[in-house]
Design a protein around this motif. Sequence first.
Motif, PDB file in Angstrom:
ATOM      1  N   GLY A  69       0.788  -1.230   0.000  1.00  0.00           N
ATOM      2  CA  GLY A  69       0.000   0.000   0.000  1.00  0.00           C
ATOM      3  C   GLY A  69       0.815   1.271   0.000  1.00  0.00           C
ATOM      4  N   ILE A  70       2.114   1.172  -0.262  1.00  0.00           N
ATOM      5  CA  ILE A  70       2.978   2.356  -0.267  1.00  0.00           C
ATOM      6  C   ILE A  70       3.205   2.804  -1.714  1.00  0.00           C
ATOM      7  N   PRO A  71       2.817   4.024  -2.064  1.00  0.00           N
ATOM      8  CA  PRO A  71       3.057   4.493  -3.441  1.00  0.00           C
ATOM      9  C   PRO A  71       4.543   4.683  -3.692  1.00  0.00           C
ATOM     10  N   ILE A  72       5.012   4.183  -4.835  1.00  0.00           N
ATOM     11  CA  ILE A  72       6.425   4.293  -5.207  1.00  0.00           C
ATOM     12  C   ILE A  72       6.520   5.173  -6.443  1.00  0.00           C
ATOM     13  N   PHE A  73       7.249   6.291  -6.324  1.00  0.00           N
ATOM     14  CA  PHE A  73       7.440   7.233  -7.418  1.00  0.00           C
ATOM     15  C   PHE A  73       8.836   7.025  -8.018  1.00  0.00           C
ATOM     16  N   GLY A  74       8.951   7.239  -9.313  1.00  0.00           N
ATOM     17  CA  GLY A  74      10.246   7.111  -9.972  1.00  0.00           C
ATOM     18  C   GLY A  74      10.439   8.183 -11.013  1.00  0.00           C
ATOM     19  N   SER A  75      11.690   8.677 -11.123  1.00  0.00           N
ATOM     20  CA  SER A  75      11.949   9.747 -12.078  1.00  0.00           C
ATOM     21  C   SER A  75      13.440   9.853 -12.347  1.00  0.00           C
ATOM     22  N   ALA A  76      13.785  10.512 -13.448  1.00  0.00           N
ATOM     23  CA  ALA A  76      15.114  11.044 -13.747  1.00  0.00           C
ATOM     24  C   ALA A  76      16.148  10.015 -14.159  1.00  0.00           C
ATOM     25  N   SER A  77      16.411   9.011 -13.317  1.00  0.00           N
ATOM     26  CA  SER A  77      17.513   8.100 -13.577  1.00  0.00           C
ATOM     27  C   SER A  77      17.053   6.664 -13.365  1.00  0.00           C
TER      28      SER A  77
END
Length: 436
Positions: A69-77
């Motif tokens: 239930g933990i949102p995981i964000f990803g970006s950039a690299s």
Amino acid sequence: MTAVVFVGPTLSPKAVSDCLDAKILPPVRQGDVYRAVQEKPDAIGIIDGFFEGVPSVWHKEILWAIEQGIPIFGSASMGALRAAELADFGMIGVGRIFEDYHSGVLQDDDEVAVLHSPAELGFQPLSEPMVSISATISQAQSDGILPPASAVEMLRHAKAMNYRQRVWADILDAVNELPGVPAFTEWLPSGRIDAKAQDARAMLVRMSEHLGNAPAPPLDPVRTERTLMWKALRKRVDAGQPVVDSSVLDELRLDPELFARMRERAVLALLSGEDAVRQDRSPERSDLIKQMEDHRANLGLSRRSDLMEWIEANDLNPDSYENMLADGARIEAAVASRAGLLDAQLLSELRRSDQYIDLRDRAISKAQCAIPVGDSGSDRLRVLMWYFESRLDQEVPDDLDSYAEAIGLVGRDAFYELIEAEYWYCHTETDAGAAE
């Protein structure tokens, strides 16, 4: 509301804090997301992660975190790479780099890879990511600084470089005669675009908005399969064992001879990897299979369960094991491509290590020895068994042609001649000793 952000060369801790109140951790590696979930944060953001030298963050631990239930964000690299791969399973990608990977516009990992300083120096970037080079050149075109043909050539040259070598000074030095480059060089300090930093800040803003809003209804995430490899990773992390332990290298340093051998092998792997990048060459699947077959045969891992136990015991997973096989395949390819240049260098290394004279004198003595010609199959089998089982204490290889090529010969016939001469020389020496 609490957040965790994995970041390194893309943004400084202060730049992160300016956008989001979060616990800042170093670039993510295998086991880190699983470990972070133990603290039950309200969101996890991945910007930077390790690509080489240590196992990369595992897809499964991200999926497991989403399942909790933990949102995981990803970006950039690394965050953009993993988000593009796991967007369909609930990971939240942010930014142009993520979108380009997700749509297939970008495919190569080296587009976001950079060389950076160690943790003690704050993970300072020491090279320029290809995505930022591309964005900067595109902006220079839009501003009328670079003609299209010069922009294409500059991009081509930068892409051909290994990611560790991509610095603006070297790129510009290689293309300084192209039209528009002098003007581009003057424009660059103020016009340079940091594409990864832009996307990373956008992700932090998105996380801040998420944490400031009422929580969304929980999704129905895909349940993570509880495989043996996943259980092994969790067991190591739960036991407080580091997934990658620099103390292993300290133990290696206590054996200077072994360290020197492993260092030379590691350098060869790095150089052959850079060679493959320059030539845009990846190991064929057949090469990886051969590497695996040889590795399993050498270590006696005949059953699949034996192999999986070995992978687990060596702190690997199937992906990192395949990367290890690829290193071996690239080394073999690099050696094969330079076969005609090795003889002189081998002789030089023998002289440097003071082993040349003994081998030279032995070769002269062997040349003066009368060697019977044994052409029958039984003669060759006897010599083969003597050489491998008595001299080397190992089984006769199934593929003698490959074995011969690995020691610099053209095939099994040349190998037979080599060991037949050795067999008769050794037996002649033994007989002479007995006669005395």
